[in-house]
Design an enzyme around this catalytic site. Structure first.
Site, PDB file in Angstrom:
ATOM      1  N   CYS A  82      18.728 -18.295   7.380  1.00 26.50           N
ATOM      2  CA  CYS A  82      18.230 -19.668   7.243  1.00 26.50           C
ATOM      3  C   CYS A  82      18.012 -20.312   8.605  1.00 26.50           C
ATOM      4  O   CYS A  82      18.972 -20.584   9.334  1.00 26.50           O
ATOM      5  CB  CYS A  82      19.215 -20.498   6.422  1.00 26.50           C
ATOM      6  SG  CYS A  82      18.832 -22.262   6.387  1.00 26.50           S
TER       7      CYS A  82
ATOM      8  N   TYR B 138       6.908 -22.313   5.667  1.00 21.93           N
ATOM      9  CA  TYR B 138       7.405 -22.305   4.292  1.00 21.93           C
ATOM     10  C   TYR B 138       6.383 -22.907   3.326  1.00 21.93           C
ATOM     11  O   TYR B 138       6.344 -22.549   2.148  1.00 21.93           O
ATOM     12  CB  TYR B 138       8.734 -23.050   4.210  1.00 21.93           C
ATOM     13  CG  TYR B 138       9.847 -22.327   4.911  1.00 21.93           C
ATOM     14  CD1 TYR B 138      10.462 -21.224   4.327  1.00 21.93           C
ATOM     15  CD2 TYR B 138      10.276 -22.727   6.171  1.00 21.93           C
ATOM     16  CE1 TYR B 138      11.470 -20.541   4.976  1.00 21.93           C
ATOM     17  CE2 TYR B 138      11.294 -22.047   6.829  1.00 21.93           C
ATOM     18  CZ  TYR B 138      11.891 -20.950   6.230  1.00 21.93           C
ATOM     19  OH  TYR B 138      12.893 -20.263   6.880  1.00 21.93           O
TER      20      TYR B 138
END
Length: 345
Positions: free
Chosen positions: A62, A195
């Site tokens: 992440c 993203y």
């Protein structure tokens, strides 16, 4: 309130985690990342600034939480704020982040098995995804901050009494407004743009995210043509944010968004810049290239899975540390070539 679904794990009633596509995709297929739920800062009338109270939960893959783990080490906050890496386990239901590195998957400080338990201890009505980074008050057994936009800034300012001697000044007061502006730009044009392409549900939405992302990289390539770091001679908070995206480009994001216009190694300035940062211990200690490339679980592919030569053969054999620690020569762009940090006063 939406219907909440549960499952039972080790006698615990655990909520099933919602997916991005449930609430974060608009009618045109665009991905809109959910807002952060726990954004209160630290200090008088807010969360207490104390040692032996907080633990940072983050994940290797992440980029949002990776930036916090890097800053924590840069500032020498290891003794003030604990940290634990979380991950997923193979389950029929999506239960989110689990404390896989704790004994029996039970976090010793909180008694929880899943990060979601600490979210719902803080807000039982929370309906969003439970995400990292999550800074948890383990005395109260609840999440107090999951704001990746500002959490590094809180560590840089509110937790300054616990910084190590000669800690780097990552958020100099005289340029904080400029850093904040660039950080917002980085979020929309680089960090989150990739993203937007990855989670897009339409061709137009994918194209918008994809083109924005590579235009953002081009802009940063140009910015870094005559300066060592984003604000000149010394590393700042903004450099951490750009680095965590760059480190994932060639081995992670490239698989998720399809053929890339350019690899990181094709950007002369960005490639040298990223390696210059990686050679700082806090960066390479918290960067896991093999994990960035191994998000697929072969066991889930069944008996007919055909190995991917690059990800299953080349990547495991690649010595990323040696590659990323090659000389960059970028110190020649600095008026203080022997130092990468301005120290706190």
């Amino acid at each position: 309130m939406a219907e909440i679904k549960y499952t039972t794990v080790n006698g615990r009633k655990i909520r099933i985690r919602p997916r991005e596509t449930m609430k974060e995709i608009d009618e045109y297929g665009n991905f809109h990342r959910q807002p952060n739920r726990f954004t209160e800062g630290f200090g008088e009338g807010k969360n207490l600034i104390e040692k032996d109270r907080y633990i940072l939960f983050w994940a290797k893959g992440c980029n949002w939480s990776n930036r916090v783990s890097i800053v924590r080490e840069l500032l020498g906050l290891e003794d003030a704020i604990k940290a634990e890496i979380v991950d997923w386990t193979e389950r029929e239901e999506n239960l989110g982040w689990e404390f896989v590195n704790s004994s029996n998957h039970i976090n010793a400080e909180t008694g929880a098995q899943f990060l979601s338990e600490l979210y719902y201890n803080a807000d039982d009505s929370y309906e969003g995804r439970t995400t990292v980074p999550a800074l948890v008050d383990y005395r109260e057994k609840k999440v107090v901050n999951n704001d990746y936009h500002r959490l590094t800034n809180h560590l840089e300012t509110a937790f300054r009494p616990f910084h190590k001697k000669d800690a780097p000044d990552l958020y100099p007061e005289e340029i904080r407004e400029e850093i904040d502006k660039l950080n917002i730009w980085l979020f929309h044009n680089v960090n989150n743009a990739v993203y937007r392409a990855q989670f897009a549900q339409s061709l137009q939405a994918f194209s918008d995210g994809y083109e924005t992302f590579f235009a953002g990289l081009e802009a940063m390539e140009e910015r870094l043509s005559d300066r060592r770091f984003l604000f000149g001679d010394y590393v700042t908070d903004s450099d951490v944010r750009l680095f965590t995206t760059l480190a994932r480009l060639d081995v992670g994001y490239s698989r998720n968004i399809g053929p890339c216009k350019h690899r990181l190694v094709d950007y002369t300035n960005l490639w040298g810049y990223a390696r210059d940062l990686y050679q700082i211990p806090a960066f390479y200690h918290n960067t896991y290239f093999h994990d960035f490339a191994s998000s697929r679980n072969p066991a889930e592919e069944g008996e007919d899975y055909w190995p991917n030569v690059y990800y299953d053969v080349v990547v495991p054999a690649t010595d990323f540390d040696t590659i990323w620690k090659t000389d960059t020569g970028r110190e020649k762009l600095s008026s203080d070539p022997a130092h990468k940090f301005r120290l706190e006063k």
